[in-house]
Design a protein around this motif. Sequence first.
Motif, PDB file in Angstrom:
ATOM      1  N   UNK A 143     -50.564 -10.604   5.242  1.00 19.35           N
ATOM      2  CA  UNK A 143     -51.714 -11.426   4.892  1.00 19.35           C
ATOM      3  C   UNK A 143     -52.020 -11.516   3.413  1.00 19.35           C
ATOM      4  N   UNK A 144     -51.302 -10.801   2.570  1.00 16.79           N
ATOM      5  CA  UNK A 144     -51.587 -10.859   1.138  1.00 16.79           C
ATOM      6  C   UNK A 144     -51.026 -12.153   0.557  1.00 16.79           C
ATOM      7  N   UNK A 145     -51.781 -12.776  -0.337  1.00 16.33           N
ATOM      8  CA  UNK A 145     -51.378 -14.042  -0.949  1.00 16.33           C
ATOM      9  C   UNK A 145     -51.238 -13.835  -2.458  1.00 16.33           C
ATOM     10  N   UNK A 146     -49.987 -13.844  -2.907  1.00 19.60           N
ATOM     11  CA  UNK A 146     -49.666 -13.683  -4.319  1.00 19.60           C
ATOM     12  C   UNK A 146     -48.509 -14.617  -4.656  1.00 19.60           C
ATOM     13  N   UNK A 147     -48.311 -14.935  -5.935  1.00 20.70           N
ATOM     14  CA  UNK A 147     -47.110 -15.697  -6.305  1.00 20.70           C
ATOM     15  C   UNK A 147     -45.854 -14.984  -5.807  1.00 20.70           C
ATOM     16  N   UNK A 148     -44.965 -15.748  -5.188  1.00 17.25           N
ATOM     17  CA  UNK A 148     -43.783 -15.143  -4.572  1.00 17.25           C
ATOM     18  C   UNK A 148     -42.529 -15.488  -5.358  1.00 17.25           C
ATOM     19  N   UNK A 149     -41.685 -14.473  -5.535  1.00 18.01           N
ATOM     20  CA  UNK A 149     -40.381 -14.645  -6.172  1.00 18.01           C
ATOM     21  C   UNK A 149     -39.324 -14.259  -5.146  1.00 18.01           C
ATOM     22  N   UNK A 150     -38.447 -15.207  -4.809  1.00 16.48           N
ATOM     23  CA  UNK A 150     -37.371 -14.963  -3.852  1.00 16.48           C
ATOM     24  C   UNK A 150     -36.045 -14.960  -4.608  1.00 16.48           C
ATOM     25  N   UNK A 151     -35.262 -13.905  -4.425  1.00 18.12           N
ATOM     26  CA  UNK A 151     -34.027 -13.732  -5.188  1.00 18.12           C
ATOM     27  C   UNK A 151     -32.842 -13.759  -4.236  1.00 18.12           C
ATOM     28  N   UNK A 152     -31.863 -14.583  -4.560  1.00 20.96           N
ATOM     29  CA  UNK A 152     -30.650 -14.696  -3.757  1.00 20.96           C
ATOM     30  C   UNK A 152     -29.659 -13.610  -4.168  1.00 20.96           C
ATOM     31  N   UNK A 164     -35.463  -3.997 -13.725  1.00 21.48           N
ATOM     32  CA  UNK A 164     -34.783  -4.213 -15.000  1.00 21.48           C
ATOM     33  C   UNK A 164     -33.735  -5.318 -14.896  1.00 21.48           C
ATOM     34  N   UNK A 165     -33.492  -5.789 -13.687  1.00 19.00           N
ATOM     35  CA  UNK A 165     -32.524  -6.859 -13.474  1.00 19.00           C
ATOM     36  C   UNK A 165     -33.018  -8.138 -14.156  1.00 19.00           C
ATOM     37  N   UNK A 166     -32.167  -8.755 -14.964  1.00 24.53           N
ATOM     38  CA  UNK A 166     -32.578  -9.930 -15.732  1.00 24.53           C
ATOM     39  C   UNK A 166     -32.941 -11.102 -14.834  1.00 24.53           C
ATOM     40  N   UNK A 167     -32.263 -11.221 -13.700  1.00 22.68           N
ATOM     41  CA  UNK A 167     -32.593 -12.331 -12.800  1.00 22.68           C
ATOM     42  C   UNK A 167     -34.007 -12.181 -12.253  1.00 22.68           C
ATOM     43  N   UNK A 168     -34.339 -10.958 -11.837  1.00 15.55           N
ATOM     44  CA  UNK A 168     -35.670 -10.719 -11.290  1.00 15.55           C
ATOM     45  C   UNK A 168     -36.741 -10.880 -12.359  1.00 15.55           C
ATOM     46  N   UNK A 169     -36.467 -10.368 -13.556  1.00 11.17           N
ATOM     47  CA  UNK A 169     -37.439 -10.494 -14.641  1.00 11.17           C
ATOM     48  C   UNK A 169     -37.646 -11.957 -15.017  1.00 11.17           C
ATOM     49  N   UNK A 170     -36.573 -12.743 -14.987  1.00 14.38           N
ATOM     50  CA  UNK A 170     -36.711 -14.169 -15.272  1.00 14.38           C
ATOM     51  C   UNK A 170     -37.575 -14.868 -14.239  1.00 14.38           C
ATOM     52  N   UNK A 171     -37.378 -14.527 -12.963  1.00 20.58           N
ATOM     53  CA  UNK A 171     -38.203 -15.117 -11.914  1.00 20.58           C
ATOM     54  C   UNK A 171     -39.664 -14.730 -12.045  1.00 20.58           C
ATOM     55  N   UNK A 172     -39.928 -13.474 -12.411  1.00 19.73           N
ATOM     56  CA  UNK A 172     -41.308 -13.024 -12.591  1.00 19.73           C
ATOM     57  C   UNK A 172     -41.966 -13.724 -13.777  1.00 19.73           C
ATOM     58  N   UNK A 173     -41.204 -13.924 -14.847  1.00 15.20           N
ATOM     59  CA  UNK A 173     -41.743 -14.640 -16.006  1.00 15.20           C
ATOM     60  C   UNK A 173     -42.100 -16.072 -15.633  1.00 15.20           C
ATOM     61  N   UNK A 174     -41.217 -16.711 -14.862  1.00 18.59           N
ATOM     62  CA  UNK A 174     -41.488 -18.083 -14.429  1.00 18.59           C
ATOM     63  C   UNK A 174     -42.738 -18.140 -13.554  1.00 18.59           C
ATOM     64  N   UNK A 188     -43.447 -21.212  -4.637  1.00 19.76           N
ATOM     65  CA  UNK A 188     -42.539 -20.070  -4.539  1.00 19.76           C
ATOM     66  C   UNK A 188     -41.420 -20.225  -5.560  1.00 19.76           C
ATOM     67  N   UNK A 189     -41.142 -19.148  -6.285  1.00 17.28           N
ATOM     68  CA  UNK A 189     -40.062 -19.159  -7.276  1.00 17.28           C
ATOM     69  C   UNK A 189     -38.793 -18.643  -6.612  1.00 17.28           C
ATOM     70  N   UNK A 190     -37.714 -19.402  -6.732  1.00 22.51           N
ATOM     71  CA  UNK A 190     -36.417 -18.982  -6.202  1.00 22.51           C
ATOM     72  C   UNK A 190     -35.451 -18.762  -7.359  1.00 22.51           C
ATOM     73  N   UNK A 191     -34.673 -17.683  -7.255  1.00 27.63           N
ATOM     74  CA  UNK A 191     -33.679 -17.357  -8.282  1.00 27.63           C
ATOM     75  C   UNK A 191     -32.331 -17.227  -7.589  1.00 27.63           C
ATOM     76  N   UNK A 192     -31.335 -18.011  -8.035  1.00 26.20           N
ATOM     77  CA  UNK A 192     -30.027 -17.955  -7.386  1.00 26.20           C
ATOM     78  C   UNK A 192     -29.148 -16.882  -8.028  1.00 26.20           C
ATOM     79  N   UNK A 193     -27.905 -16.804  -7.575  1.00 25.82           N
ATOM     80  CA  UNK A 193     -26.993 -15.759  -8.053  1.00 25.82           C
ATOM     81  C   UNK A 193     -26.652 -15.906  -9.528  1.00 25.82           C
ATOM     82  N   UNK A 194     -26.784 -17.122 -10.057  1.00 27.83           N
ATOM     83  CA  UNK A 194     -26.468 -17.374 -11.464  1.00 27.83           C
ATOM     84  C   UNK A 194     -27.708 -17.378 -12.351  1.00 27.83           C
ATOM     85  N   UNK A 195     -28.805 -16.825 -11.849  1.00 21.63           N
ATOM     86  CA  UNK A 195     -30.072 -16.733 -12.580  1.00 21.63           C
ATOM     87  C   UNK A 195     -30.735 -18.089 -12.770  1.00 21.63           C
ATOM     88  N   UNK A 196     -30.326 -19.080 -11.974  1.00 18.89           N
ATOM     89  CA  UNK A 196     -30.989 -20.376 -12.011  1.00 18.89           C
ATOM     90  C   UNK A 196     -32.317 -20.316 -11.266  1.00 18.89           C
TER      91      UNK A 196
END
Length: 265
Positions: A143-152, A164-174, A188-196
């Motif tokens: 039930x918690x509602x917060x900005x979501x970051x989904x990482x592939x 410390x993973x750059x992909x995760x940090x990039x998604x959190x910054x976005x 929802x923020x999605x981050x793919x395997x190439x940090x897109x």
Amino acid sequence: MIRKAANRRNVRRKPGPRADIRAVRYSAMVLAIVLVLALCISPAATVQQIRLRRPLLSLAHERRGVENALHMNPGQPLVRLDRKGIERTLEALPWVRRAAVTLTGRSVMASVIPRRSAYTLRCSSGQFEVDDDGYVIRPKRVGIRLPEVAVDGRVRLSVGDRIRDKRLLGGMTAAMLAERVECLRGATVSVDRNAGICFNNWDRVTVVIGDVEDLPRKLAVVRAIYAARSDIGVTVSEINVAHPRMPAGRPRQQSGDRPADRRGV
């Protein structure tokens, strides 16, 4: 001559200054030992009570974790109180940002500043709540509602880790910057395997950002597009600002596939 020499040998020497210093040191050491023993035995030199100051933690098991981390019982000698050690133990808990332990009379007062969840993170290791410093606080609550970051892709993560993973940090910054852009708030923020990075927006428009380079400018372009056409989701399914000087769009294939009304979100 022989008698005089014998008399000189039999004369008892008076103690000098060094002997006096040794005696004083010995007496001080004995006195210190006696005082320490008295402090350890005397009821007046023991912990009377342990208090956890407000703000109290909202989750019962986290509050119990803090109480257990104090690992002290009333009656424990005050001389054995290691305040810095207790603070380090408390701050090692994933949900504690900072801790302070003070002694008031015979009462031990502990106060903690809890970590505040800023995002939810969804990855191969599970779903977690993360603070703005990148610490994984706890599994995601229902039930918690917060900005979501989904990482592939595969991500090894557990409660208590610092991201410390750059992909995760990039998604959190976005996600953090998107909260300042009205048209992307709640996406929802999605981050793919190439940090897109891309945003899955409330109007079912996929906003492709690409990498985190020049992110503020890319978000400014998205803001300008929505300012010009707030209903762009009716005819467009994707906005691509990976190259902010040349934004692109993809039209919807089915005219009947209309986006949801934001008021219902």
